[in-house]
Design a protein around this motif. Structure first.
Motif, PDB file in Angstrom:
ATOM      1  N   ILE A 204       0.845  -1.200   0.000  1.00 45.41           N
ATOM      2  CA  ILE A 204       0.000   0.000   0.000  1.00 45.41           C
ATOM      3  C   ILE A 204       0.876   1.244   0.000  1.00 45.41           C
ATOM      4  CG2 ILE A 204      -1.759   1.303   1.243  1.00 45.41           C
ATOM      5  CD1 ILE A 204      -2.787  -1.271   2.376  1.00 45.41           C
ATOM      6  N   PRO A 205       0.776   2.099  -1.025  1.00 41.14           N
ATOM      7  CA  PRO A 205       1.557   3.343  -1.047  1.00 41.14           C
ATOM      8  C   PRO A 205       1.212   4.211   0.164  1.00 41.14           C
ATOM      9  CG  PRO A 205       0.589   2.899  -3.195  1.00 41.14           C
ATOM     10  CD  PRO A 205      -0.029   1.928  -2.242  1.00 41.14           C
ATOM     11  N   GLU A 206       2.199   4.917   0.650  1.00 40.36           N
ATOM     12  CA  GLU A 206       2.010   5.723   1.857  1.00 40.36           C
ATOM     13  C   GLU A 206       0.889   6.744   1.694  1.00 40.36           C
ATOM     14  OE1 GLU A 206       4.708   8.529   4.869  1.00 40.36           O
ATOM     15  OE2 GLU A 206       5.649   7.344   3.287  1.00 40.36           O
ATOM     16  N   ASN A 207       0.746   7.328   0.494  1.00 37.67           N
ATOM     17  CA  ASN A 207      -0.273   8.362   0.299  1.00 37.67           C
ATOM     18  C   ASN A 207      -1.684   7.789   0.208  1.00 37.67           C
ATOM     19  OD1 ASN A 207       0.334   7.155  -2.178  1.00 37.67           O
ATOM     20  ND2 ASN A 207      -0.296   8.949  -3.343  1.00 37.67           N
ATOM     21  N   LEU A 208      -1.795   6.455   0.088  1.00 31.93           N
ATOM     22  CA  LEU A 208      -3.117   5.825   0.012  1.00 31.93           C
ATOM     23  C   LEU A 208      -3.485   5.087   1.298  1.00 31.93           C
ATOM     24  CD1 LEU A 208      -3.110   4.332  -3.605  1.00 31.93           C
ATOM     25  CD2 LEU A 208      -4.129   6.479  -2.811  1.00 31.93           C
ATOM     26  N   PHE A 209      -2.575   5.070   2.256  1.00 34.10           N
ATOM     27  CA  PHE A 209      -2.809   4.290   3.466  1.00 34.10           C
ATOM     28  C   PHE A 209      -4.101   4.708   4.170  1.00 34.10           C
ATOM     29  CE2 PHE A 209      -2.589   3.970   8.070  1.00 34.10           C
ATOM     30  CZ  PHE A 209      -2.307   2.628   8.253  1.00 34.10           C
ATOM     31  N   GLU A 210      -4.250   6.000   4.404  1.00 38.03           N
ATOM     32  CA  GLU A 210      -5.392   6.466   5.184  1.00 38.03           C
ATOM     33  C   GLU A 210      -6.714   6.156   4.494  1.00 38.03           C
ATOM     34  OE1 GLU A 210      -6.644  10.367   7.872  1.00 38.03           O
ATOM     35  OE2 GLU A 210      -4.961  10.466   6.458  1.00 38.03           O
ATOM     36  N   SER A 211      -6.792   6.373   3.174  1.00 35.31           N
ATOM     37  CA  SER A 211      -8.047   6.117   2.474  1.00 35.31           C
ATOM     38  C   SER A 211      -8.349   4.631   2.404  1.00 35.31           C
ATOM     39  CB  SER A 211      -8.002   6.713   1.065  1.00 35.31           C
ATOM     40  OG  SER A 211      -6.971   6.113   0.294  1.00 35.31           O
ATOM     41  N   GLU A 212      -7.318   3.799   2.278  1.00 39.24           N
ATOM     42  CA  GLU A 212      -7.523   2.355   2.209  1.00 39.24           C
ATOM     43  C   GLU A 212      -7.935   1.792   3.561  1.00 39.24           C
ATOM     44  OE1 GLU A 212      -7.459   0.179  -0.410  1.00 39.24           O
ATOM     45  OE2 GLU A 212      -7.387   1.998  -1.626  1.00 39.24           O
ATOM     46  N   PHE A 213      -7.315   2.263   4.613  1.00 39.08           N
ATOM     47  CA  PHE A 213      -7.583   1.726   5.941  1.00 39.08           C
ATOM     48  C   PHE A 213      -8.829   2.334   6.580  1.00 39.08           C
ATOM     49  CE2 PHE A 213      -3.748  -0.453   5.581  1.00 39.08           C
ATOM     50  CZ  PHE A 213      -3.502  -1.239   6.693  1.00 39.08           C
ATOM     51  N   PRO A 249       5.008   2.978   7.538  1.00 33.07           N
ATOM     52  CA  PRO A 249       5.740   4.180   7.930  1.00 33.07           C
ATOM     53  C   PRO A 249       5.333   4.617   9.339  1.00 33.07           C
ATOM     54  CG  PRO A 249       4.811   4.405   5.726  1.00 33.07           C
ATOM     55  CD  PRO A 249       4.201   3.182   6.329  1.00 33.07           C
ATOM     56  N   LEU A 250       6.195   5.341  10.012  1.00 34.37           N
ATOM     57  CA  LEU A 250       5.954   5.752  11.405  1.00 34.37           C
ATOM     58  C   LEU A 250       4.658   6.536  11.554  1.00 34.37           C
ATOM     59  CD1 LEU A 250       9.550   6.721  12.578  1.00 34.37           C
ATOM     60  CD2 LEU A 250       8.094   4.928  13.529  1.00 34.37           C
ATOM     61  N   GLU A 251       4.375   7.433  10.606  1.00 33.09           N
ATOM     62  CA  GLU A 251       3.154   8.240  10.717  1.00 33.09           C
ATOM     63  C   GLU A 251       1.909   7.363  10.669  1.00 33.09           C
ATOM     64  OE1 GLU A 251       0.835  11.910   8.429  1.00 33.09           O
ATOM     65  OE2 GLU A 251       2.869  11.319   7.808  1.00 33.09           O
ATOM     66  N   GLU A 252       1.945   6.342   9.817  1.00 29.62           N
ATOM     67  CA  GLU A 252       0.790   5.444   9.704  1.00 29.62           C
ATOM     68  C   GLU A 252       0.686   4.537  10.923  1.00 29.62           C
ATOM     69  OE1 GLU A 252      -0.568   6.756   7.378  1.00 29.62           O
ATOM     70  OE2 GLU A 252       1.168   7.563   6.325  1.00 29.62           O
ATOM     71  N   GLN A 253       1.845   4.234  11.524  1.00 29.62           N
ATOM     72  CA  GLN A 253       1.833   3.420  12.742  1.00 29.62           C
ATOM     73  C   GLN A 253       1.066   4.122  13.865  1.00 29.62           C
ATOM     74  OE1 GLN A 253       5.788   2.140  13.922  1.00 29.62           O
ATOM     75  NE2 GLN A 253       6.373   1.747  11.799  1.00 29.62           N
ATOM     76  N   SER A 254       1.235   5.426  13.958  1.00 32.96           N
ATOM     77  CA  SER A 254       0.543   6.183  15.013  1.00 32.96           C
ATOM     78  C   SER A 254      -0.973   6.181  14.790  1.00 32.96           C
ATOM     79  CB  SER A 254       1.062   7.629  15.066  1.00 32.96           C
ATOM     80  OG  SER A 254       0.761   8.313  13.856  1.00 32.96           O
ATOM     81  N   LYS A 255      -1.388   6.213  13.524  1.00 33.90           N
ATOM     82  CA  LYS A 255      -2.825   6.178  13.223  1.00 33.90           C
ATOM     83  C   LYS A 255      -3.411   4.809  13.553  1.00 33.90           C
ATOM     84  CE  LYS A 255      -2.249   9.566   9.499  1.00 33.90           C
ATOM     85  NZ  LYS A 255      -2.268   9.809   8.029  1.00 33.90           N
ATOM     86  N   LEU A 256      -2.663   3.766  13.256  1.00 32.17           N
ATOM     87  CA  LEU A 256      -3.126   2.421  13.593  1.00 32.17           C
ATOM     88  C   LEU A 256      -3.197   2.244  15.107  1.00 32.17           C
ATOM     89  CD1 LEU A 256      -3.869  -0.507  12.872  1.00 32.17           C
ATOM     90  CD2 LEU A 256      -1.411  -1.012  12.760  1.00 32.17           C
ATOM     91  N   LEU A 257      -2.226   2.816  15.814  1.00 27.52           N
ATOM     92  CA  LEU A 257      -2.209   2.712  17.272  1.00 27.52           C
ATOM     93  C   LEU A 257      -3.461   3.327  17.883  1.00 27.52           C
ATOM     94  CD1 LEU A 257      -0.689   2.006  19.899  1.00 27.52           C
ATOM     95  CD2 LEU A 257       0.394   4.259  19.750  1.00 27.52           C
ATOM     96  N   GLU A 264     -12.074   2.751  17.291  1.00 28.92           N
ATOM     97  CA  GLU A 264     -12.893   3.663  16.487  1.00 28.92           C
ATOM     98  C   GLU A 264     -12.116   4.094  15.250  1.00 28.92           C
ATOM     99  OE1 GLU A 264     -15.488   5.936  19.988  1.00 28.92           O
ATOM    100  OE2 GLU A 264     -13.752   6.916  19.068  1.00 28.92           O
ATOM    101  N   VAL A 265     -12.853   4.347  14.184  1.00 22.71           N
ATOM    102  CA  VAL A 265     -12.253   4.910  12.976  1.00 22.71           C
ATOM    103  C   VAL A 265     -13.110   6.083  12.522  1.00 22.71           C
ATOM    104  CG1 VAL A 265     -11.195   2.757  12.181  1.00 22.71           C
ATOM    105  CG2 VAL A 265     -13.522   3.322  11.466  1.00 22.71           C
ATOM    106  N   ARG A 266     -12.481   6.995  11.836  1.00 20.70           N
ATOM    107  CA  ARG A 266     -13.211   8.114  11.237  1.00 20.70           C
ATOM    108  C   ARG A 266     -12.802   8.199   9.779  1.00 20.70           C
ATOM    109  NH1 ARG A 266     -13.219  14.091  13.802  1.00 20.70           N
ATOM    110  NH2 ARG A 266     -14.227  12.862  15.467  1.00 20.70           N
ATOM    111  N   ARG A 267     -13.781   8.120   8.908  1.00 14.50           N
ATOM    112  CA  ARG A 267     -13.492   8.199   7.485  1.00 14.50           C
ATOM    113  C   ARG A 267     -12.944   9.571   7.120  1.00 14.50           C
ATOM    114  NH1 ARG A 267     -19.116   5.716   4.979  1.00 14.50           N
ATOM    115  NH2 ARG A 267     -18.955   3.608   5.896  1.00 14.50           N
ATOM    116  N   ILE A 268     -12.151   9.613   6.050  1.00 14.97           N
ATOM    117  CA  ILE A 268     -11.653  10.896   5.555  1.00 14.97           C
ATOM    118  C   ILE A 268     -12.849  11.738   5.118  1.00 14.97           C
ATOM    119  CG2 ILE A 268     -10.254  12.031   3.783  1.00 14.97           C
ATOM    120  CD1 ILE A 268      -8.543   9.535   3.641  1.00 14.97           C
TER     121      ILE A 268
END
Length: 468
Positions: A204-213, A249-257, A264-268
């Motif tokens: 998963i490309p880093e720029n698509l992580f948030e939308s995919e997850f 990536p570290l930034e995505e790790q914090s979002k998963l944490l 809970e999740v919040r859609r973009i």
């Protein structure tokens, strides 16, 4: 009534060899020769499924030509331990020992037959016998092959932890089957009716992580013409499997944490949080603890996902599983190509000898190539792919002699000796053919054979008439 149940279990448990040894045959019969207990390798050497073997009588197997003699029947008749060679219909010559166990009244209760780990590959081609994988073997729903003691213990742990919603971290080399094991845990869990969502984090490309997850709402960004649920939301009431989690990536790790902490999740583009209930199973082929020390993986996330750590041993440490995997893959490819596969005993032992750095995935690909070659009568296939056996040969001698080094001349002589013996064996003892493949005159080969240690040639029972 069997009075030696504990003894049977002890023999069966102890019959799992150290990981680097050759698999052994095993079966236990009653006083009539009916087979009560056996293992997959015994069935494989006879060209039968294990289910078929467990319904058999040793006398019937001899009559059907599955092997040429039964020392079980001799042990029953003479009421003593008997050892000797038997030859199977699939090209194996096995040193077998049959041991009778007696009831208190002196009557035979059971007979235990085991091999001594010594095998000789006989000329299966000329006799028309091949190591034929049984296409009717049932493939278990879990798709897991567990012939080795290590994998059986691992599955036992998985069954015990599956009902609990604890997070699991699977550690193992590439190709060891981490996703298969994750599916097994899911199938055995209370979430088995829910979805199993598998995600390769490295893909998963880093720029698509948030939308995919996390998904997104309609109009959240250009091109978002409709709402979309994220992978975490889709995994609700099921299992989320994050493969190669070390690649996040570290930034995505914090979002998963945060998701793991709040559930809970919040859609973009969304304004409300969505409750999610899923079980997390993560997998990696890297040492996450070292990554934490280097600052490339979050320590808090590491401890969040590392509740139960399970290590999947590489295939080279569990050769017994190769037996079951070869059977499973040949079943699959027989179905795929609508045919029956034929593997010689020599091909089988070549598979056992390889270290398989790519593990199960590499083994599967190699079996498919080998079977396609056999199906198309590509007799020179092994010559085209001859680097693997030769690498195995070199690796074997390197491992044996690095700790106790030999002079280079002696080492090369040993390699040459083994290579000559292997070529003669591959040519069924035909010296002219072997000398042609070796690229030397047959008189030179005779001279080398005379100068080299000839014990192993004699052990292979190559007579003078075979040299012509």
């Amino acid at each position: 009534m069997i009075h030696h149940v504990d003894k049977i279990e002890e023999i069966f448990d102890n019959h799992h060899l150290p990981y680097n040894e050759t698999p052994r045959s095993l079966f236990i019969t009653d006083k009539e020769g009916n087979i009560l207990v056996s293992n997959e390798f015994t069935a494989l050497t006879l060209g039968m499924s294990l289910d078929e073997l467990l319904k058999s009588n040793v006398a019937d197997l001899v009559r059907e030509g599955k092997y040429n003699h039964s020392y079980v029947l001799d042990a029953i008749k003479e009421k003593k331990q008997i050892t000797g060679f038997i030859q199977t219909c699939k090209g194996f010559k096995v040193l077998s020992t049959s041991i009778p166990f007696f009831k208190p009244n002196g009557e035979i209760d059971i007979v235990v037959s085991t091999s001594a780990g010594e095998y000789e590959i006989v000329d299966a081609e000329n006799s028309g016998n091949h190591l034929r994988q049984d296409i009717n073997t049932e493939i278990k729903e879990s798709q897991i092959v567990a012939e080795s003691l290590a994998m059986k213990r691992l599955l036992k742990i998985c069954r015990k932890i599956a009902p609990f919603d604890c997070r699991v971290l699977l550690y193992g080399e590439t190709g060891t089957g981490k996703e298969v094991l994750a599916k097994y845990i899911h199938q055995k869990s209370k979430r088995s009716n829910g979805p199993f969502i598998s995600v390769n984090c490295a893909a998963i490309p880093e720029n698509l992580f948030e939308s995919e997850f996390f998904g997104y709402e309609k109009g959240a960004f250009t091109g978002a013409n409709s709402s979309k649920r994220g992978l975490i939301e889709i995994a609700n009431n099921g299992t989320l499997f994050l493969d190669e989690i070390s690649e996040l990536p570290l930034e995505e790790q914090s979002k998963l944490l945060r998701v793991l902490e709040t559930q809970e999740v919040r859609r973009i583009g969304g304004t409300t949080d969505i409750k999610v209930d899923f079980r997390l199973i993560a997998a990696t082929n890297k040492d996450l603890k070292q990554m934490v020390e280097r600052g490339t993986f979050r320590e808090d996330l590491y401890y969040r996902i590392n509740v139960i750590l399970l290590h999947i041993p590489p295939l080279r440490e569990r050769p017994l599983d190769i037996i079951g995997l070869v059977r499973k893959f040949t079943n699959e490819f027989n179905d795929k190509y609508q045919t029956n596969c034929n593997l010689t005993a020599k091909e089988f032992y070549s598979l056992l000898s390889h270290t398989w750095p790519g593990n199960v995935r590499e083994l599967k690909n190699y079996v498919e190539r080998l079977l396609i070659a056999n199906l198309n009568n590509l007799n020179n296939y092994e010559e085209q792919d001859s680097t693997m056996p030769f690498k195995i040969l070199i690796d074997m001698y390197l491992k044996d002699h690095i700790a106790n080094p030999l002079p280079l001349k002696e080492f090369l002589a040993k390699v040459e000796e083994q290579y000559i013996h292997s070529m003669i064996e591959a040519c069924n003892g035909k010296i002219i053919e072997a000398s042609n493949k070796l690229g030397i005159h047959r008189t030179v080969l005779y001279r080398k054979m005379k100068n080299l240690n000839t014990n192993s040639i004699q052990n292979r029972r190559l007579s003078q008439k075979d040299y012509n």
